[in-house]
Scaffold this active site. Structure first.
Site, PDB file in Angstrom:
ATOM      1  N   GLU A 273     -55.143  -6.637  12.042  1.00 28.15           N
ATOM      2  CA  GLU A 273     -54.825  -7.479  10.892  1.00 28.15           C
ATOM      3  C   GLU A 273     -55.537  -7.054   9.604  1.00 28.15           C
ATOM      4  O   GLU A 273     -55.767  -7.856   8.705  1.00 28.15           O
ATOM      5  CB  GLU A 273     -55.133  -8.937  11.223  1.00 28.15           C
ATOM      6  CG  GLU A 273     -54.226  -9.494  12.301  1.00 28.15           C
ATOM      7  CD  GLU A 273     -54.360 -10.991  12.442  1.00 28.15           C
ATOM      8  OE1 GLU A 273     -53.431 -11.696  12.031  1.00 28.15           O
ATOM      9  OE2 GLU A 273     -55.401 -11.444  12.973  1.00 28.15           O
TER      10      GLU A 273
ATOM     11  N   HIS B 297     -61.141 -13.123   7.341  1.00 28.15           N
ATOM     12  CA  HIS B 297     -60.102 -13.713   8.196  1.00 28.15           C
ATOM     13  C   HIS B 297     -60.778 -14.140   9.487  1.00 28.15           C
ATOM     14  O   HIS B 297     -61.502 -13.359  10.109  1.00 28.15           O
ATOM     15  CB  HIS B 297     -58.992 -12.715   8.509  1.00 28.15           C
ATOM     16  CG  HIS B 297     -58.060 -13.215   9.578  1.00 28.15           C
ATOM     17  ND1 HIS B 297     -57.391 -14.412   9.482  1.00 28.15           N
ATOM     18  CD2 HIS B 297     -57.717 -12.697  10.787  1.00 28.15           C
ATOM     19  CE1 HIS B 297     -56.664 -14.610  10.571  1.00 28.15           C
ATOM     20  NE2 HIS B 297     -56.859 -13.578  11.376  1.00 28.15           N
TER      21      HIS B 297
ATOM     22  N   HIS C 294     -60.771 -17.398  12.920  1.00 24.36           N
ATOM     23  CA  HIS C 294     -59.994 -18.344  13.724  1.00 24.36           C
ATOM     24  C   HIS C 294     -60.825 -19.578  14.074  1.00 24.36           C
ATOM     25  O   HIS C 294     -60.657 -20.151  15.149  1.00 24.36           O
ATOM     26  CB  HIS C 294     -59.523 -17.659  15.014  1.00 24.36           C
ATOM     27  CG  HIS C 294     -58.961 -16.297  14.800  1.00 24.36           C
ATOM     28  ND1 HIS C 294     -59.567 -15.164  15.292  1.00 24.36           N
ATOM     29  CD2 HIS C 294     -57.861 -15.882  14.131  1.00 24.36           C
ATOM     30  CE1 HIS C 294     -58.856 -14.098  14.955  1.00 24.36           C
ATOM     31  NE2 HIS C 294     -57.822 -14.504  14.239  1.00 24.36           N
TER      32      HIS C 294
ATOM     33  N   HIS D  44     -53.261 -20.327  13.886  1.00 26.03           N
ATOM     34  CA  HIS D  44     -53.933 -19.031  13.907  1.00 26.03           C
ATOM     35  C   HIS D  44     -55.351 -19.102  13.349  1.00 26.03           C
ATOM     36  O   HIS D  44     -56.306 -18.797  14.043  1.00 26.03           O
ATOM     37  CB  HIS D  44     -53.086 -18.037  13.104  1.00 26.03           C
ATOM     38  CG  HIS D  44     -53.559 -16.622  13.150  1.00 26.03           C
ATOM     39  ND1 HIS D  44     -52.767 -15.558  12.822  1.00 26.03           N
ATOM     40  CD2 HIS D  44     -54.759 -16.083  13.472  1.00 26.03           C
ATOM     41  CE1 HIS D  44     -53.444 -14.429  12.934  1.00 26.03           C
ATOM     42  NE2 HIS D  44     -54.670 -14.728  13.329  1.00 26.03           N
TER      43      HIS D  44
END
Length: 241
Positions: A75, A94, A96, A165
């Site tokens: 990603e 990023h 989770h 996500h």
């Protein structure tokens, strides 16, 4: 004294891992101070284990700038697309973090409700990959088209949630994005608990603007948090390099 971007990125990885923002998955990057069309991001490795030699320079197309045999994060396109769309952004996370996930799959909006949550901004949009790419993706951002769609949803905001996500966060410095990402799940926990008790009172726009105006990454307030988190993560020695 400011660290070089690679060392600072190693510290950021360790902090985010120790504060449970990332685990084996998730990543943080920083734009190159020498070339705004490049950014630094580790190769595919658990953030708590990242060292200086693991950092790879990437292009804004999401590719390694030099030949690289080690696997890259799938990603990485999240980072590339945000840097491409937002020249003001210097660092991206990023992750989770579990506490934000309920706000990605319900109609309840995540709001800043604690003073340290002001930096997430008054509005936190939710990006649903299925809206453009259909109901059969694996929910991962695996190419530039998906990354650009996420970046578009992020817009000028500091954080975008990703349905089922996690989140993507963008800021004007690496310290800023780490601070934002640490307090984002904490803010989510407080909001969730408060909702069980009664009517919610989020921060007003005036409070958000007052809290965030004039904020500087190198301020004593922020450096105190950075040093504290680095000490907890066992990498305070890197701050002296």
């Amino acid at each position: 004294m400011a660290l070089n971007p690679v060392t600072e990125l190693v510290v950021a990885n360790r902090i985010l891992a120790h504060e449970d923002v990332v685990d084996a998955y998730g990543h943080v990057s920083v734009r190159s101070p020498e070339n705004a069309q490049r950014f630094f991001l580790a190769h595919s490795k658990s953030p708590s284990l990242v060292e200086a030699g693991d950092i790879v320079e990437h292009t804004l197309e999401g590719h390694a700038a030099q030949a690289e045999k080690r696997p890259l994060y799938l990603e990485r396109f999240i980072h590339a697309a945000i840097y491409e769309a937002r020249p003001d952004v210097i660092a991206v996370v990023h992750a989770h973090a579990e506490d934000v996930l309920p706000f990605t799959i319900t109609e309840v909006a995540l709001k800043p409700v604690i003073h340290s949550g002001a930096f997430i901004g008054a509005e936190v949009p939710v990006w649903d990959i299925a809206e453009r790419f259909g109901p059969a993706t694996n929910l991962l951002v695996t190419d530039m088209a998906q990354g650009r769609d996420l970046a578009k949803r992020l817009g000028s905001h500091n954080v975008a949630l990703m349905r089922g996500h996690g989140f993507a966060a963008a800021a004007r410095s690496l310290i800023d994005v780490v601070r934002l990402s640490v307090y984002l799940p904490r803010n989510a926990r407080v909001q969730y608990k408060a909702m069980q008790m009664g009517k919610l009172t989020p921060l007003s726009r005036g409070e958000i603007e007052t809290r965030t105006s004039g904020y500087k990454p190198q301020s004593p307030e922020t450096q105190r948090a950075w040093q504290y988190w680095a000490h907890r993560a066992g990498c305070a020695d890197l701050l002296d390099d």
